[in-house]
Design an enzyme around this catalytic site. Structure first.
Site, PDB file in Angstrom:
ATOM      1  N   THR A   5      -1.879   5.454   2.474  1.00  0.00           N
ATOM      2  CA  THR A   5      -3.096   4.657   2.356  1.00  0.00           C
ATOM      3  C   THR A   5      -3.108   3.661   3.503  1.00  0.00           C
ATOM      4  O   THR A   5      -2.127   2.949   3.721  1.00  0.00           O
ATOM      5  CB  THR A   5      -3.145   3.920   1.007  1.00  0.00           C
ATOM      6  OG1 THR A   5      -3.185   4.878  -0.055  1.00  0.00           O
ATOM      7  CG2 THR A   5      -4.369   3.026   0.912  1.00  0.00           C
ATOM      8  N   LEU A  21       0.851  -1.178   0.000  1.00  0.00           N
ATOM      9  CA  LEU A  21       0.000   0.000   0.000  1.00  0.00           C
ATOM     10  C   LEU A  21       0.888   1.229   0.000  1.00  0.00           C
ATOM     11  O   LEU A  21       1.993   1.206   0.548  1.00  0.00           O
ATOM     12  CB  LEU A  21      -0.898   0.038   1.257  1.00  0.00           C
ATOM     13  CG  LEU A  21      -1.939  -1.075   1.434  1.00  0.00           C
ATOM     14  CD1 LEU A  21      -2.595  -0.943   2.806  1.00  0.00           C
ATOM     15  CD2 LEU A  21      -2.976  -1.040   0.329  1.00  0.00           C
ATOM     16  N   ASP A  22       0.392   2.331  -0.565  1.00  0.00           N
ATOM     17  CA  ASP A  22       1.116   3.596  -0.478  1.00  0.00           C
ATOM     18  C   ASP A  22       1.282   3.991   0.986  1.00  0.00           C
ATOM     19  O   ASP A  22       0.476   3.604   1.841  1.00  0.00           O
ATOM     20  CB  ASP A  22       0.346   4.709  -1.198  1.00  0.00           C
ATOM     21  CG  ASP A  22       0.245   4.475  -2.697  1.00  0.00           C
ATOM     22  OD1 ASP A  22       1.086   3.738  -3.239  1.00  0.00           O
ATOM     23  OD2 ASP A  22      -0.689   5.029  -3.310  1.00  0.00           O
ATOM     24  N   ARG A  23       2.270   4.808   1.260  1.00  0.00           N
ATOM     25  CA  ARG A  23       2.552   5.219   2.632  1.00  0.00           C
ATOM     26  C   ARG A  23       1.313   5.792   3.319  1.00  0.00           C
ATOM     27  O   ARG A  23       1.020   5.455   4.468  1.00  0.00           O
ATOM     28  CB  ARG A  23       3.668   6.275   2.636  1.00  0.00           C
ATOM     29  CG  ARG A  23       4.027   6.782   4.038  1.00  0.00           C
ATOM     30  CD  ARG A  23       5.006   7.931   3.965  1.00  0.00           C
ATOM     31  NE  ARG A  23       4.407   9.077   3.271  1.00  0.00           N
ATOM     32  CZ  ARG A  23       5.074  10.168   2.938  1.00  0.00           C
ATOM     33  NH1 ARG A  23       6.368  10.273   3.192  1.00  0.00           N
ATOM     34  NH2 ARG A  23       4.459  11.163   2.320  1.00  0.00           N
TER      35      ARG A  23
END
Length: 297
Positions: free
Chosen positions: A133, A129-131
Site C-alpha cells: 500500500t 501501511l502494508d508493504r
C-alpha cells in the site's frame, strides 16, 4: 504463532493440523521434532490428536539478520516537514518496520537519525501501511511529538483517507462498515470478520467515481486494524482491485492492491495548527484507473 483447535479439528494429528498454517506437513513435523511446538504448554509427538479448545503454540525460528549494506535504503518522499514531524510518502513495496523476513531495507531504518520517539527501531513512525500500500505516513522527530501524535491517533483525531478501486459497485454512494475483525479462522494470512479474536473496526467510504466494472472509493479509517480496509471491502463483496490476498490478482494489470493513503490531516502537536497533506496517485495506479475507465460495461 498461537492457534486454538476448533470442534471440527478434533481428532486431527498435530502435524496435519499445523500443515496449513505452516505451509507444509514436512515443516510442521520438523518444528515438532525440534521441540518448537507445544499443546497447552506441553511438548507432544507429531502423532498427538488435538482436542477442541486446545491451544497450540509454535515457536518459529528467527531468520538471520541481514548484514549491513545487504539492502539499499528504502525510498520515500517528504510531503511536509517542520521541527516536530515529517509526513512521508511511501512507495509500494517498502516495508515500514523490520520484521521476520524483512530485516533490512525498511522505512524505519531509512528514517533513523531523522526521526525519533516510540519504540526502539521504529524511528518515530506513528502508524503504518502494508508493504504494497502506497501513500502517507506521519513521523515524529521527538519523543514528545510522538506521544502527542500517538494520543491523537488513539483519540481518532487524525484523518486518514485512502483511495481504493474496488470490484463492482457498492449499493450506496456512502456507507460505514462497522464490523470487528481479527485473524481469519481458516486462512491464517488473512484478517476477517470470521475470527476467534474480534477487535473493533470501523471504515467509512464514499463513491469518488463510478466506472463500468469497478468503483473508485474514498475511504476513511476510524480505527486502524491490520488489513482493515482490504478485509472490510472484501466482507461486503467488493474487494480491492488487484488484491492478491482478498481479491483478484493481476486485475487491470496491477501487481498489487489498488490502495493508496491519499490524505492526512491533524493538528500540529506543538502549535495546534492544521496540517493537511495530500499525495497524488502513483503511476501504476493511474494506469490501472485509466484502464478501468476504458472497460466495457
Amino acid at each position: 504463532m498461537r492457534l486454538r483447535a476448533r470442534p471440527e479439528d478434533a481428532g486431527a494429528r498435530l502435524d496435519a493440523f499445523l500443515a496449513g498454517p505452516l505451509g507444509s506437513r514436512a515443516r510442521a513435523q520438523k518444528l515438532i521434532e525440534d521441540g518448537g511446538v507445544r499443546v497447552d504448554g506441553a511438548v507432544v509427538p507429531k502423532r498427538h490428536r488435538v482436542a477442541a479448545g486446545q491451544t497450540v503454540t509454535v515457536e518459529l525460528p528467527v531468520e538471520p539478520e541481514a548484514a549491513a549494506g545487504d539492502a539499499a535504503p528504502a525510498p520515500f518522499a517528504v510531503r511536509y516537514e517542520d521541527d516536530d514531524l515529517l509526513v512521508v510518502d511511501k512507495p509500494a513495496g517498502v516495508v515500514v518496520h523490520p520484521a521476520r523476513g524483512h530485516r533490512s531495507g525498511t522505512l524505519a531504518q531509512a528514517l533513523a537519525g531523522v526521526a525519533a520517539g516510540g519504540e526502539e527501531g521504529r524511528a518515530g513512525i506513528v502508524h503504518r501501511l502494508d508493504r504494497d500500500t502506497s501513500g502517507l505516513l506521519v513521523v515524529a522527530r521527538s519523543p514528545a511529538a510522538h506521544r502527542t501524535l500517538k494520543a491523537a491517533l488513539q483519540a481518532r483525531a487524525i484523518t486518514r483517507e485512502y483511495l481504493a478501486l474496488v470490484e463492482g459497485r457498492p449499493p450506496a454512494r456512502t456507507g460505514t462498515i462497522d464490523a470487528p475483525i481479527g485473524r481469519d479462522r481458516r486462512h491464517r494470512t488473512r484478517m476477517s470478520t470470521d475470527t476467534d479474536d474480534p477487535r473493533e473496526a470501523v471504515t467509512h467510504f464514499e463513491v469518488e467515481d463510478a466506472l463500468p466494472r469497478t468503483t473508485l472509493l474514498r475511504v476513511r479509517l476510524e480505527t486502524g486494524r491490520t488489513h482493515q480496509i482490504r478485509a472490510h471491502l472484501h466482507a461486503i463483496g467488493h474487494p480491492v482491485a488487484g488484491d492478491p490476498e482478498y481479491g483478484t490478482p493481476g486485475r487491470l494489470g496491477l501487481e498489487r492492491q489498488f490502495l493508496h493513503a491519499a490524505r492526512l490531516r491533524f493538528a500540529q502537536p506543538k502549535t495546534g495548527a492544521d496540517v493537511d497533506v495530500v499525495s497524488p496517485l502513483p503511476g501504476d495506479l493511474r494506469a490501472a484507473l485509466e484502464q478501468a475507465r476504458a472497460e466495457p460495461a
